[in-house]
Design a protein around this motif. Structure first.
Motif, PDB file in Angstrom:
ATOM      1  N   ARG A 137       0.813  -1.198   0.000  1.00  9.08           N
ATOM      2  CA  ARG A 137       0.000   0.000   0.000  1.00  9.08           C
ATOM      3  C   ARG A 137       0.858   1.265   0.000  1.00  9.08           C
ATOM      4  O   ARG A 137       0.550   2.233  -0.681  1.00  9.08           O
ATOM      5  CB  ARG A 137      -0.924  -0.002   1.226  1.00  9.08           C
ATOM      6  CG  ARG A 137      -1.839   1.204   1.327  1.00  9.08           C
ATOM      7  CD  ARG A 137      -2.780   1.081   2.510  1.00  9.08           C
ATOM      8  NE  ARG A 137      -3.606  -0.133   2.370  1.00  9.08           N
ATOM      9  CZ  ARG A 137      -4.476  -0.532   3.298  1.00  9.08           C
ATOM     10  NH1 ARG A 137      -4.607   0.170   4.439  1.00  9.08           N
ATOM     11  NH2 ARG A 137      -5.189  -1.619   3.101  1.00  9.08           N
ATOM     12  N   ASN A 138       1.952   1.275   0.739  1.00  5.27           N
ATOM     13  CA  ASN A 138       2.796   2.470   0.859  1.00  5.27           C
ATOM     14  C   ASN A 138       4.207   2.109   0.417  1.00  5.27           C
ATOM     15  O   ASN A 138       5.006   1.583   1.189  1.00  5.27           O
ATOM     16  CB  ASN A 138       2.783   2.985   2.301  1.00  5.27           C
ATOM     17  CG  ASN A 138       3.373   4.376   2.415  1.00  5.27           C
ATOM     18  OD1 ASN A 138       4.111   4.824   1.543  1.00  5.27           O
ATOM     19  ND2 ASN A 138       3.042   5.067   3.504  1.00  5.27           N
ATOM     20  N   GLY A 140       6.568   4.109  -0.213  1.00  6.97           N
ATOM     21  CA  GLY A 140       7.561   4.994   0.382  1.00  6.97           C
ATOM     22  C   GLY A 140       8.169   4.451   1.649  1.00  6.97           C
ATOM     23  O   GLY A 140       9.223   4.929   2.088  1.00  6.97           O
ATOM     24  N   ARG A 141       7.539   3.465   2.267  1.00  7.43           N
ATOM     25  CA  ARG A 141       8.086   2.875   3.478  1.00  7.43           C
ATOM     26  C   ARG A 141       9.070   1.747   3.192  1.00  7.43           C
ATOM     27  O   ARG A 141       9.654   1.199   4.121  1.00  7.43           O
ATOM     28  CB  ARG A 141       6.943   2.354   4.343  1.00  7.43           C
ATOM     29  CG  ARG A 141       6.061   3.458   4.925  1.00  7.43           C
ATOM     30  CD  ARG A 141       4.997   2.865   5.811  1.00  7.43           C
ATOM     31  NE  ARG A 141       4.142   3.912   6.402  1.00  7.43           N
ATOM     32  CZ  ARG A 141       3.114   3.664   7.200  1.00  7.43           C
ATOM     33  NH1 ARG A 141       2.799   2.395   7.499  1.00  7.43           N
ATOM     34  NH2 ARG A 141       2.395   4.665   7.685  1.00  7.43           N
ATOM     35  N   SER A 147      10.634   8.491  -5.558  1.00 12.81           N
ATOM     36  CA  SER A 147       9.413   9.031  -6.163  1.00 12.81           C
ATOM     37  C   SER A 147       9.746  10.320  -6.908  1.00 12.81           C
ATOM     38  O   SER A 147      10.732  10.993  -6.588  1.00 12.81           O
ATOM     39  CB  SER A 147       8.349   9.284  -5.089  1.00 12.81           C
ATOM     40  OG  SER A 147       8.804  10.258  -4.167  1.00 12.81           O
ATOM     41  N   GLU A 503       5.894   6.385  -7.953  1.00 13.38           N
ATOM     42  CA  GLU A 503       6.635   5.772  -6.856  1.00 13.38           C
ATOM     43  C   GLU A 503       7.273   4.479  -7.355  1.00 13.38           C
ATOM     44  O   GLU A 503       6.630   3.666  -8.021  1.00 13.38           O
ATOM     45  CB  GLU A 503       5.707   5.464  -5.697  1.00 13.38           C
ATOM     46  CG  GLU A 503       5.082   6.704  -5.052  1.00 13.38           C
ATOM     47  CD  GLU A 503       4.092   6.330  -3.980  1.00 13.38           C
ATOM     48  OE1 GLU A 503       4.307   6.705  -2.825  1.00 13.38           O
ATOM     49  OE2 GLU A 503       3.101   5.649  -4.323  1.00 13.38           O
TER      50      GLU A 503
END
Length: 535
Positions: A137-138, A140-141, A147, A503
């Motif tokens: 889902r994320n 960036g983690r 990105s 991303e």
């Protein structure tokens, strides 16, 4: 009547109840015990332990002389270690590879490896058919992610991402995700390399097992000269170690003799006088009426005759001795092989005539130096012009045949025999051409000449190419498991008020530290700044 169901017991409550009122321990059934035993045997930990045990079990076979490979060396070792010999014999250490405990470790290791590999094959097959996992889902983690914002549409970015990833040989998830993310994965052959390595170990074990069961290994000392030779028959071998399923009919027919033999010696340095290389000119026939063939036999260059290999593994000297009785009748005449004790070819041996009551035991010095006390010492293994060669022997008289029944031809059992010495109680020392008259009217001994002999190892190992192929495949599998990097890539493009947010995340499942370079390269390609970049 109420339709309400009673509340189900929570996991914590059930655990507390079982803690306070534990179920009674019962014995495992035969089926449960067999299942538990199989799971323990087929665990990777057990396979590693068995592999270590097999390596440790092979150590005594390398350090302790083996009866089926060199009976003379084994006999000498046992004579020098009388206290250890009974213990070693009880443990089977003089025939390590033929003991039941070595075979048990071998078989258990094969079963353990098979049990480890078969389930993993099913898991790997399902993994090959499965699609790459959906994007988190994320992104960036993720530990390695990046990105950027672009003016391109999300569809254009994802289309380019698919094109770039296909060019890099990634497998792309077929089912589109709800948010339009692209999921890709590669490196499936890494697990194939692991499986290939383990399968190859089984192939190697099977190859060695079949070779040991149906093959054989023998040793024979052959005198140099056209008048001497060897025929591939059981009675011709000095040592013979057949496999459990070997049959004499499996022996290939051939005759050979050593036409010539050449040795090169070290002329200087601390190892002066030691042999640095040797080679033999072999002539052989593969059928009774076949043509004679020639071959230059050298160390590590065996002669292959229909799958039977002939190795040159050693050499030495054979003094030519004549023994006469009191009436001058010859009781023995010919060369007798003496076995070297060290690298300077100081050699020991015995002469036991089939008739008569005189036997000899002594040492042969290829290049002797006389000392002031009347003894001799060996200088070098190079016999040169033979003028410095000395035969030093002791004489024994009595019922030689009875005392040495069943004994090695290279040693003399002096039990029940009487020793006869030269003047002053010393040994008899002869140069080539000299004759020693024995006291008490026992006759004479003449040192006529000296010839050479070669130690040949003759072996037949079926399935050796299978074992070699297994080793090769194991190396390929190991390289694949080391250098192929399983990697997952996710690209998500979302249209926002400021443009399309792209991303990118990469997960290297092998722990590679260069993942950041892969991320930056992929971003550069998605932005169109480079045409192609290797990841």
């Amino acid at each position: 009547m109420s339709d309400l169901k009673e509340p189900t017991e929570s996991r914590a409550a059930r655990a507390e109840r079982e803690r306070q009122h534990p179920s009674p321990i019962r014995e495992l059934t035969a089926r449960e015990l067999a299942r538990w035993s199989w799971r323990q045997l087929t665990s990777m930990r057990t396979a590693l332990i068995l592999l270590l045990l097999l390596a440790l079990a092979a150590v005594p076979g390398s350090l302790i002389p083996q009866e089926n490979l060199d009976s003379v060396k084994t006999t000498n070792w046992q004579a020098a270690h009388t206290s250890l010999t009974p213990i070693y014999r009880r443990l089977g250490l003089f025939d390590v590879y033929g003991t039941p405990w070595f075979a048990a470790i071998y078989i258990l290791l094969m079963l353990s490896l098979i049990g480890c590999i078969v389930p993993r094959l099913g898991v790997y097959w399902r993994g090959l058919r499965a699609q790459p996992p959906a994007a988190p889902r994320n992104l960036g983690r993720m530990p390695d992610s990046a990105s950027y914002t672009t003016s391109e549409s999300a569809e254009e970015v994802t289309a380019r991402a698919r094109q770039v990833l296909r060019r890099k040989r990634y497998r792309i998830r077929r089912e589109p995700s709800a948010d339009g993310a692209v999921s890709a994965e590669r490196g499936y052959l890494r697990e194939a390399g692991n499986l290939l390595f383990h399968v190859s170990v089984i192939v190697v074990l099977v190859g060695f097992a079949v070779g040991s069961l149906f093959g054989y290994k023998g040793g024979v000392n052959v005198l140099v000269g056209d008048q001497y030779g060897f025929s591939n028959e059981l009675t011709q071998y000095d040592d013979f170690a057949p496999g459990s399923l070997f049959r004499p009919s499996m022996l290939n027919y051939f005759d050979l003799h050593i036409h010539d033999f050449d040795v090169s010696w070290l002329k200087s340095g601390p190892r002066q006088g030691m042999a640095k290389g040797f080679k033999s000119d072999i002539e052989y026939q593969t059928s009774a009426d076949g043509a004679t063939k020639s071959y230059r036999l050298e160390v590590n260059h065996p002669l292959d005759i229909g799958g039977t290999e002939v190795f040159l593994i050693g050499h030495g000297y054979a003094p030519v001795i004549t023994i006469r009785d009191a009436k001058g009748n010859i009781t023995y005449s010919g060369p007798q092989i003496f076995l070297p004790e060290n690298q300077s070819f100081l050699s020991f041996g015995a002469v036991k005539p089939p008739s008569g009551n005189v036997a000899l035991e002594g040492l042969f010095y290829p290049s002797a130096l006389s000392l002031s006390d009347g003894s001799v010492t060996n200088i070098t293994g190079d016999i040169g012009d033979k003028s410095a060669a000395v035969l030093s022997f002791q004489v024994f008289t009595g019922d030689v045949a009875a005392a040495n029944a069943g004994q090695s031809v290279y040693t003399l059992n002096t039990t029940g025999l009487k020793q006869v010495t030269a003047e002053g109680g010393k040994a008899f020392n002869l140069h080539i051409g000299q004759t020693a008259k024995l006291p008490d009217g026992l006759g004479s001994v003449t040192f006529d000449d000296v010839t050479r002999w070669n130690k040949l190892q003759i072996s037949q190992t079926p399935f050796k190419h299978v074992a070699l192929g297994g080793v090769t495949l194991a190396l390929i599998g190991l390289l694949g498991s080391l250098f192929i990097r399983p990697r997952r890539v996710w690209v998500r493009a979302r249209e926002t008020e400021g443009g399309t947010l792209v991303e990118v995340a990469v997960l290297d499942r092998s722990g590679n530290d260069e993942v950041g370079v892969v991320v930056s390269g992929l971003v550069a390609q998605l932005q169109g700044r480079v045409e192609e970049e290797q990841s």
